[in-house]
Write a protein that holds these residues in place. Sequence first.
Motif, short mmCIF file in Angstrom:
data_model
loop_
_atom_site.label_atom_id
_atom_site.label_comp_id
_atom_site.label_asym_id
_atom_site.label_seq_id
_atom_site.Cartn_x
_atom_site.Cartn_y
_atom_site.Cartn_z
N UNK A 326 0.87 -1.17 0.00
CA UNK A 326 0.00 0.00 0.00
C UNK A 326 0.91 1.22 0.00
N UNK A 327 0.68 2.12 -0.94
CA UNK A 327 1.60 3.22 -1.24
C UNK A 327 1.20 4.48 -0.48
N UNK A 328 2.12 4.99 0.32
CA UNK A 328 1.98 6.28 1.01
C UNK A 328 0.66 6.41 1.78
N UNK A 329 0.33 5.38 2.50
CA UNK A 329 -0.85 5.38 3.37
C UNK A 329 -0.46 4.74 4.69
N UNK A 330 0.16 5.53 5.58
CA UNK A 330 0.68 4.99 6.83
C UNK A 330 -0.39 4.28 7.65
N UNK A 331 -1.60 4.81 7.62
CA UNK A 331 -2.65 4.27 8.49
C UNK A 331 -2.95 2.80 8.17
N UNK A 332 -2.80 2.40 6.89
CA UNK A 332 -3.09 1.01 6.53
C UNK A 332 -2.20 0.03 7.29
N UNK A 333 -0.97 0.42 7.53
CA UNK A 333 -0.01 -0.47 8.17
C UNK A 333 -0.31 -0.69 9.66
N UNK A 334 -1.22 0.12 10.19
CA UNK A 334 -1.64 -0.02 11.59
C UNK A 334 -3.00 -0.71 11.72
N UNK A 335 -3.60 -1.06 10.60
CA UNK A 335 -4.95 -1.65 10.63
C UNK A 335 -4.91 -3.15 10.34
N UNK A 336 -5.87 -3.86 10.89
CA UNK A 336 -5.93 -5.32 10.68
C UNK A 336 -6.62 -5.63 9.36
N UNK A 359 0.11 -4.98 9.92
CA UNK A 359 1.53 -5.25 9.70
C UNK A 359 2.45 -4.76 10.80
N UNK A 360 2.24 -3.53 11.31
CA UNK A 360 3.09 -3.03 12.39
C UNK A 360 2.95 -3.92 13.61
N UNK A 361 1.71 -4.29 13.95
CA UNK A 361 1.50 -5.16 15.10
C UNK A 361 2.27 -6.45 14.96
N UNK A 362 2.26 -7.01 13.76
CA UNK A 362 2.91 -8.29 13.56
C UNK A 362 4.41 -8.18 13.80
N UNK A 363 5.03 -7.13 13.25
CA UNK A 363 6.46 -6.94 13.45
C UNK A 363 6.79 -6.71 14.93
N UNK A 364 6.12 -5.75 15.54
CA UNK A 364 6.44 -5.39 16.92
C UNK A 364 6.20 -6.55 17.88
#
Length: 496
Positions: A326-336, A359-364
Amino acid sequence: MKLLKFGFFCLLVVAMSCKEEKIELNADVYETSESGNKLTLLNEFASLDYVSTITINPNKKFQTITGFGGAFTESSAYLLNQLSKKNRDTILQAYFGKDGAHYSLCRTHMNSCDFSLGQYSYTPKEDKELKDFSVKEDLDDLIPMIKEASAISSDGFKLFASPWTAPPWMKDNKDWVGGKLLPEYYPTWALFFSKYVDAYKEQGIDIWGFTVENEPLGNGNNWESMHYTPDEMTDFVVNHLGPRLNEDGKGALKILGYDQNREHLREWVDSQFKNEETSKYFDGTAIHWYASTFHVFPEELQYAHNKAPDKLLIQSEACVDAEVPVWKDDSWYWKKEATDWGFTWAPEEDKHLHPKYAPVNRYARDIIGCLNNWVDGWVDWNMVLDIKGGPNWFENWCIAPVIVDPDKDEIYFTPLYYTMAHFSKYIRPGAEVVGVDKTDDSLMVAAAKNPDGSVAVVVFNEGNETKAFDLKLGEETRQISINAHAIQTIIIPAKA
């Protein structure tokens, strides 16, 4: 007499007040959050009614950190060559510069992999002596990327290599995909590893070690692969690869067994570390995270550590797979909203392990979970991919922390980049993971004491509300708040 009693009472009150006064803990707090922070240094914190406690115990010591980082792939290297010098330098500085993520442990592939432009081998012609061995395929993209990264890195980084397959002529099915290494070629394949080290050394690149085989259980016969059973891999290492490297003066190179998902870890470490003879050449075990989008498999990690407590346990590959970036949409990376291969393809009995996830949740969650279960190194997959999730000759699209659009010469640092940096930048090689006690189970926490004496504490709040906590180290305390959907690294400097 009354005056004396009053004076004594005043002294008592003052003494009690001094005793109760908190000693302020000196700490810098860096946060990345869905609300917009990106490794932002925080100076103000929310005041909340409920304050939990996180207590750091530096005297309770666990594993020593090998490093954090990502993988050099032909795909990533090729994309960097399509960008302007300015953007290429920006990305490499962001990954390897001291002011960037400061990666310290990296991986690359031997021969081609799915994230190559096509299939290739350093020894395409059948020859047991490997006289025509050449890494010329890596000279245009891969080797220049590694050398530039090395020049940027102030501390250097450890580099290990993984083969996806031997050349088809060494295998029983004569194919790039699937099949097994023919026993008659075990000595030749061991020689291949040794020649690879020499070839890269000639290019000015030192190899720290190897994994024996990427995903020896296979990958569904989709891209380059070669199968081993646990005992077959142990046989190859103990009777061929280890002795070959020793004979060639390369005995210091690290050999990591397995290199696939954690749910099968027990049977592999049981084979590798069966006895003193089998353990001799294995320096540790490599693992991947693809068995689940949320489950760390702590029991398997604990088992592997207890089986071989003095050996390395390194997470060697992880990525958000089966997704177009997902391109230049930071919020997507914080959503399930993301899925993975298992969301569609996992057997019915395993589908519960593959729900949609952020995605962020998975990494952290995974990195903190690994640190709290004896893992000493954590390596991401591709450092750079394009807006399609490639290039990838098999069209096995994935997401990388940095996404680029080479046609427009644009780059995008996703929140995954900052998530990785919360660990790689602040927890340095040689750090010791230390004890943590917490009263709020909804916060995930890991801590490590660095070689310079500083302590790095990583806190992850995947909840929907801001949280406050007292961070305690010895007699010192600091009250800190963490935003909803946020990760923090708290640096406590060494005592003078």
